[in-house]
Design an enzyme around this catalytic site. Structure first.
Site, mmCIF file in Angstrom:
data_model
loop_
_atom_site.group_PDB
_atom_site.id
_atom_site.type_symbol
_atom_site.label_atom_id
_atom_site.label_comp_id
_atom_site.label_asym_id
_atom_site.label_seq_id
_atom_site.Cartn_x
_atom_site.Cartn_y
_atom_site.Cartn_z
ATOM 1 N NE ARG A 36 -3.357 0.213 2.807
ATOM 2 C CZ ARG A 36 -4.211 0.421 3.799
ATOM 3 N NH1 ARG A 36 -4.562 -0.578 4.595
ATOM 4 N NH2 ARG A 36 -4.711 1.615 4.022
ATOM 5 C CG ASP A 80 2.629 6.248 2.601
ATOM 6 O OD1 ASP A 80 1.757 5.429 2.948
ATOM 7 O OD2 ASP A 80 3.708 6.397 3.205
ATOM 8 C CE1 TYR A 96 7.600 1.527 -2.332
ATOM 9 C CE2 TYR A 96 8.242 -0.449 -1.144
ATOM 10 C CZ TYR A 96 7.269 0.421 -1.571
ATOM 11 O OH TYR A 96 5.960 0.191 -1.248
ATOM 12 N NE ARG A 155 7.002 9.068 2.053
ATOM 13 C CZ ARG A 155 6.189 9.985 2.550
ATOM 14 N NH1 ARG A 155 6.485 11.269 2.441
ATOM 15 N NH2 ARG A 155 5.081 9.640 3.164
#
Length: 266
Positions: free
Chosen positions: A49, A51, A110, A200
């Site tokens: 999921r 952001d 990622y 992040r």
């Protein structure tokens, strides 16, 4: 019948993956479009999921359809005409037995893009690259990142969610320049899963090291904390992209899903 859906999206104008009342989300747009095509309610289960503002090159989800309702061979082309240009479905295929897009996944990959150019990212990359117009020590960031590898409680780097563990296994973290794009650095991170804002936050901590504002051992020292650290800056979503999800061989899909569902304690 369960089907696997492979897709990509530009997250800039989405309020994240998950459906939310009154907000434009990837799940909401895709479920509504598929429900129009198939004329039945559609519920998607996603591998990760993302952001608000986060992009995906290789997102994976699954959908369960009533028996006898098969995707038409021309479905991908039809969806290309119906969906907005910032989300594309690449394939809809029958899922192997035991496949669960979320729980069968072995790891997620990622990347995070940073531009250190004084003028910022090039115009065509402005939506997926962070502007950071200050010098960065790549070697220091790489060394600091090695201290985060392995299975740890990443509570200091995650936004808490009630009842959810923050234990994760970070399997790969590396910084590298982009040869064809001077001034651009890319962080590549892989883990069995990532908790909310973890990537992040980790990137934000490493950028602080790269600037010389923090020591190389500071990011690893934060792992001793059992709650989110206010010292860690969460960098902007625009630089982050989900670029891959790995699954085991078909014979191991169900066993992997069972293992993943077990809660890992700190």
């Amino acid at each position: 019948m369960r089907y696997r859906v492979d897709l990509a999206y530009d997250g800039t104008d989405f309020s994240g993956w998950a459906r939310q009342p009154g907000l434009r989300t990837v799940q909401g747009v895709l479920e509504d479009t598929l429900a129009t095509v198939w004329r039945v309610p559609v519920a998607l289960t996603v591998a990760g999921r993302t952001d608000a503002g986060v992009h995906a090159d290789a997102q994976v989800c699954h959908v369960d359809l009533p028996e006898g309702l098969d995707p038409h061979p021309g479905l991908v082309g039809r969806l290309a005409r119906m969906l907005p240009p910032d989300v594309r479905v690449r394939a809809v295929t029958p899922a192997p037995a035991g496949f669960d897009a979320r729980f069968s996944a072995l790891r997620r990959h990622y990347v995070y893009r940073v531009s250190t150019a004084p003028w910022g990212p090039e115009p065509l990359r402005a939506r997926d690259t962070l502007r950071w117009p200050r010098p960065l020590d790549v070697d220091a960031m790489t060394t600091a990142g090695q201290g985060l590898l392995g299975e740890h409680d990443f509570a200091a780097y995650c936004r808490p969610r009630e009842g959810a563990t923050t234990v994760r296994e970070l399997q790969h973290l590396a910084w590298s320049p982009v040869p064809e794009e001077p001034h651009v650095l890319v962080a590549a991170l892989s883990a069995d899963a990532f908790c909310h804002s973890m990537v992040r936050s980790v990137v934000g901590a490493l950028l602080a090291v790269g600037e010389g504002r923090r020591s190389v051992d500071w990011p690893a020292a934060l792992l001793a904390r059992r709650e989110r650290s206010s010292e860690v800056a969460v960098v902007a979503a625009r630089g982050l992209r989900l670029v891959g999800v790995d699954y085991p061989d078909d014979a191991d899909l169900a066993a992997r899903a069972t293992t993943t569902r077990r809660r890992r304690d700190p």
